[in-house]
Motif scaffolding. Structure first.
Motif, mmCIF file in Angstrom:
data_model
loop_
_atom_site.group_PDB
_atom_site.id
_atom_site.type_symbol
_atom_site.label_atom_id
_atom_site.label_comp_id
_atom_site.label_asym_id
_atom_site.label_seq_id
_atom_site.Cartn_x
_atom_site.Cartn_y
_atom_site.Cartn_z
ATOM 1 N N VAL A 39 -9.688 8.331 -0.431
ATOM 2 C CA VAL A 39 -8.257 8.254 -0.195
ATOM 3 C C VAL A 39 -8.019 6.776 0.264
ATOM 4 C CG1 VAL A 39 -6.243 9.175 0.766
ATOM 5 C CG2 VAL A 39 -7.975 10.746 0.044
ATOM 6 N N GLY A 83 -1.043 -7.307 -2.415
ATOM 7 C CA GLY A 83 -1.018 -6.070 -1.561
ATOM 8 C C GLY A 83 -0.376 -6.068 -0.430
ATOM 9 N N ILE A 124 0.253 6.065 6.082
ATOM 10 C CA ILE A 124 0.068 7.397 5.750
ATOM 11 C C ILE A 124 -1.328 8.002 6.681
ATOM 12 C CG2 ILE A 124 0.435 7.524 3.325
ATOM 13 C CD1 ILE A 124 -2.651 7.336 2.924
ATOM 14 N N TYR A 168 -3.637 6.939 -3.174
ATOM 15 C CA TYR A 168 -4.601 7.069 -4.471
ATOM 16 C C TYR A 168 -5.526 7.837 -3.793
ATOM 17 C CZ TYR A 168 -2.693 2.413 -5.624
ATOM 18 O OH TYR A 168 -1.787 1.278 -5.974
ATOM 19 N N GLY A 181 3.007 -1.087 3.301
ATOM 20 C CA GLY A 181 2.429 -0.334 4.818
ATOM 21 C C GLY A 181 0.846 0.083 4.157
ATOM 22 N N GLU A 186 2.793 -5.866 -4.476
ATOM 23 C CA GLU A 186 2.465 -4.499 -4.197
ATOM 24 C C GLU A 186 2.415 -3.597 -5.145
ATOM 25 O OE1 GLU A 186 1.056 -2.679 -1.734
ATOM 26 O OE2 GLU A 186 1.292 -0.926 -2.668
ATOM 27 N N ARG A 187 1.343 -2.775 -5.512
ATOM 28 C CA ARG A 187 1.288 -1.970 -6.429
ATOM 29 C C ARG A 187 1.998 -0.635 -6.420
ATOM 30 N NH1 ARG A 187 -4.178 -0.103 -9.692
ATOM 31 N NH2 ARG A 187 -3.106 1.262 -11.016
ATOM 32 N N ALA A 235 -9.662 -2.168 -3.510
ATOM 33 C CA ALA A 235 -9.054 -2.961 -4.674
ATOM 34 C C ALA A 235 -9.267 -4.509 -4.605
ATOM 35 C CB ALA A 235 -7.632 -2.552 -4.602
ATOM 36 N N GLY A 256 -4.170 4.177 0.917
ATOM 37 C CA GLY A 256 -2.775 4.080 1.246
ATOM 38 C C GLY A 256 -2.250 3.414 -0.146
ATOM 39 N N HIS A 265 -12.335 5.146 6.048
ATOM 40 C CA HIS A 265 -12.333 3.884 6.766
ATOM 41 C C HIS A 265 -13.494 2.948 5.911
ATOM 42 C CE1 HIS A 265 -11.547 5.908 10.911
ATOM 43 N NE2 HIS A 265 -10.445 6.009 10.124
ATOM 44 N N ASN A 269 -1.239 11.733 5.881
ATOM 45 C CA ASN A 269 -1.863 12.186 4.316
ATOM 46 C C ASN A 269 -2.030 13.562 4.285
ATOM 47 O OD1 ASN A 269 -3.529 11.855 1.921
ATOM 48 N ND2 ASN A 269 -5.108 12.294 3.310
ATOM 49 N N SER A 320 -1.151 2.177 6.640
ATOM 50 C CA SER A 320 -0.653 2.563 7.865
ATOM 51 C C SER A 320 0.495 3.112 7.734
ATOM 52 C CB SER A 320 -0.098 1.142 8.580
ATOM 53 O OG SER A 320 0.930 0.487 7.766
#
Ligand code: FAD
Length: 583
Positions: free
Chosen positions: A97, A29, A108, A80, A103, A53-54, A294, A99, A516, A71, A106
């Motif tokens: 939501v 990640g 979006i 996502y 990043g 990173e996906r 994730a 990212g 958050h 966002n 951070s």
């Protein structure tokens, strides 16, 4: 092996499937924390690091402009977004939501930089996580930070860092006059103004100005742009391999001669269904930085977690994995205001948008810097009486705030309620910072490319209603005081009345996520009453060579927005690893 373009990414589809590549460390990640960790671990040229990173590596101009990268105005493919179940609210489907891409969050988010109060970290330490008191972690905040004041102001206070990679900026004067009026209203209602939310000496009850992760050129400073800039990635690309489009599907586990389970490496594939599975081995450690949703999913897919929730075979029963999901649930009361007092003008007036674009490019100022919100109002709900007024109670000011109110110059409803096209919107967000409710992350299916099932659990503990009701009443008093002071606010979205029943109904109907997410692999003893997943060195209980460094390890939701704590956790994790492996 290297893909073309100016950023040195590794094309893993050229990997030989028969012979897994070996690295010292594998970071899973490349989000907020992952970019920091990969950067720090690869400082030593003798250490090899693979960052998987996906999502992708987004580097276009619009991804760096604060407004167009955030966002709610940005490219939806940078995040996502999927429905969460919500057992209690009015059967609305809430959108989660997170990212996606280097990043992570951070890249979006709304760029607010808040660390939380020293006492919150002292509680981490007092609850058994030695080494995490504020005195022991403040230097990690400072290490990452490159703080700049506006030229007219004095040099930064000593709690700010000025030598770090991550640009944090005092945004200067409040942009909208409704924000200025909000400060005046708060002061009149007994909420003192503080110019720096992150001052460790700041009171628990205050109306404070927020700093943002924007650089002095007016660009978003994500952890990707700050910690893995192209020059650094090129210089290190013989020992730091960055792969995008690589979704880690599970951990490869082994058992050593003492019967102890350990992580050998990871399996990953492209985001396409049915694609080939690639493998990489870790000589030293794998560190999960895939975020609070994730990271538990990867553990569950690897057989690590509550025995009835994991993909079989069970490798380690760890009841805390995916449990204790917390978020700052929120509602917004909304007023209509003249359109020039709201970011809506950027959508409704092409001329104004063009003018703002010119201001941004020519002078680095204006609405493209995205002043969605510049203030945070913090208070404990027990300091608000039935009429929504601040009361001074013996010892009351000594409690960590459980409410944050924020003036937001936009429509703060999700999904957005319709508003007249010619209206601007001023919202007062009311968020619960220390919720009692808990949610869960579980597997929706054994397919690793599916989004996991998340139940946010908002309002599952009735104690949360009381704080929310008090917060809404206070927000209404602030709105009234602003009106008295001349702010042009007209009611747009309000509870029917201030009876408990109407306020509860309003909360159920409008509750939303603030994105958050945390605490799903909390740092605590394994047998803690809210079961822990990692120890104070961020090592997963019972599995060797495996750590977690992201928002999932936060022991209990705090009053900070989470990007600064995520970076601090990554900084500390890097030092713990360097110490153990003498790298
Ligand atoms: C819209 C929005 C606005 C926000 N606003 C603010 C704000 O203003 N201030 C603030 O402090 N916080 C804000 N937050 C919260 C904050 O950004 C996040 O809490 C924080 O960035 C999370 O950091 P992380 O490192 O834990 O995870 P992330 O940054 O989410 O990183 C996880 C990374 O892992 C990748 N990944 C996931 N699964 C896999 C897999 N299987 N294999 C490989 N890679 C994978 C993801 O693509 C992602 O890049 C906001 C968040 C959102 C979404």
């Amino acid at each position: 092996m290297f893909s073309s373009g100016s950023y040195p990414l590794i094309d893993f589809t050229s990997f030989d499937l028969a012979t897994p590549i070996e690295y010292d460390f594998i970071v899973v990640g490349g989000g907020t924390a992952g970019c920091v960790l990969a950067s720090r671990l690869s400082e030593n040229p003798a250490v090899s690091v693979l960052l998987l990173e996906r999502g992708d590596a987004r580097r276009g101009w619009a991804t760096r402009v604060p407004l167009t990268s955030t966002n709610f105005m940005g490219d939806p493919s940078a995040a996502y977004r999927w429905p969460a179940s919500q057992s209690v609210g009015d059967a609305r489907s809430l959108s989660l939501v997170t990212g996606k891409g280097l990043g992570g969050g951070s890249s979006i988010n709304s760029m607010q930089y808040s660390r939380g109060f020293p006492k919150e970290y002292d509680l981490w330490s007092q609850n058994g996580n030695h080494g995490w008191s504020y005195a022991e972690i403040e230097h990690y905040f400072k290490k990452s930070e490159h703080f700049t004041n506006p030229p007219s102001r004095s040099s930064p206070a000593k709690h700010h860092g000025t030598q770090g990679e991550w640009k944090v900026r005092d945004m200067g004067d409040l942009y909208f006059s409704t924000a200025t009026s909000c400060v005046a209203a708060c002061t009149a209602l007994g909420l003192p103004y503080s110019a720096d939310l992150n001052d460790p000496a700041a009171p628990f009850t205050m109306c404070a100005k927020l700093d943002c992760t924007i650089d002095d050129q007016g660009y978003r400073s994500s952890t990707f742009t700050a910690f893995l800039p192209p020059k650094l990635a090129h210089e290190r690309n013989y020992h730091l391999h960055i792969c995008t489009g690589a979704a880690v599907t599970n951990l490869d586990l082994g058992v050593d001669s003492n019967g102890q389970q350990f992580v050998k490496g990871v399996a990953f594939q492209t985001n396409e269904f049915g694609s080939k599975v690639y493998r990489a081995l870790a000589r030293k450690e794998v560190i999960l930085c895939a975020g609070a949703i994730a990271t538990p999913q990867i553990l569950l897919l690897s057989g690590i977690g509550p025995q009835d929730c994991v993909k079989k075979p069970l490798r380690k029963h760890l009841p805390g994995v995916g449990h204790n999901l917390q978020d700052h649930m929120a509602v917004g009361i909304m007023y209509s205001v003249p359109t020039d007092q709201s970011l809506h003008i950027m959508q409704t007036s092409r001329l104004r948008a063009m003018l703002e674009l010119f201001r941004y490019i020519a002078f680095g100022e204006g609405m493209f810097l995205s002043p969605v919100t510049q203030l945070s109002i913090l208070v404990h709900s027990t300091l608000i009486d039935d009429a929504g007024r601040i009361v001074q109670r013996e010892g009351g000011g000594g409690r960590l705030p459980d409410l944050e109110l924020m003036p937001i110059h936009f429509n703060y409803s999700d999904p957005p309620i319709d508003i007249p096209v010619d209206a601007g919107v001023f919202s007062l967000k009311v968020a619960l910072m220390r919720p009692h409710s808990r949610g869960t992350v579980t597997l929706a299916s054994p397919d690793p490319l599916d989004r996991p099932a998340c139940d946010l659990g908002f309002l599952s503990n009735p104690a949360d209603y009381l704080a929310m009701r008090n917060g809404i009443k206070l927000a209404k008093r602030i709105g009234e005081k602003m009106r008295e002071l001349g702010a042009p606010l007209k009611d747009l979205c309000m509870p029917e009345s201030e009876t408990d029943a109407d306020l509860n109904a309003f909360v159920r109907k409008t509750v939303r996520t603030t994105y958050h997410y945390g605490c799903t692999c909390r740092m605590a003893p394994e047998n803690d009453s809210d079961a822990g997943v990692v120890n104070e060195e961020l090592k997963v209980h019972g599995i060797d060579k495996l750590r977690i460094a992201d928002c999932s390890v936060i022991p209990e939701m705090m009053s900070a927005h989470l990007q600064a704590p995520a970076v601090m956790i990554a900084e500390k994790c890097a030092d713990l690893i360097k110490l153990e492996h003498s790298t």
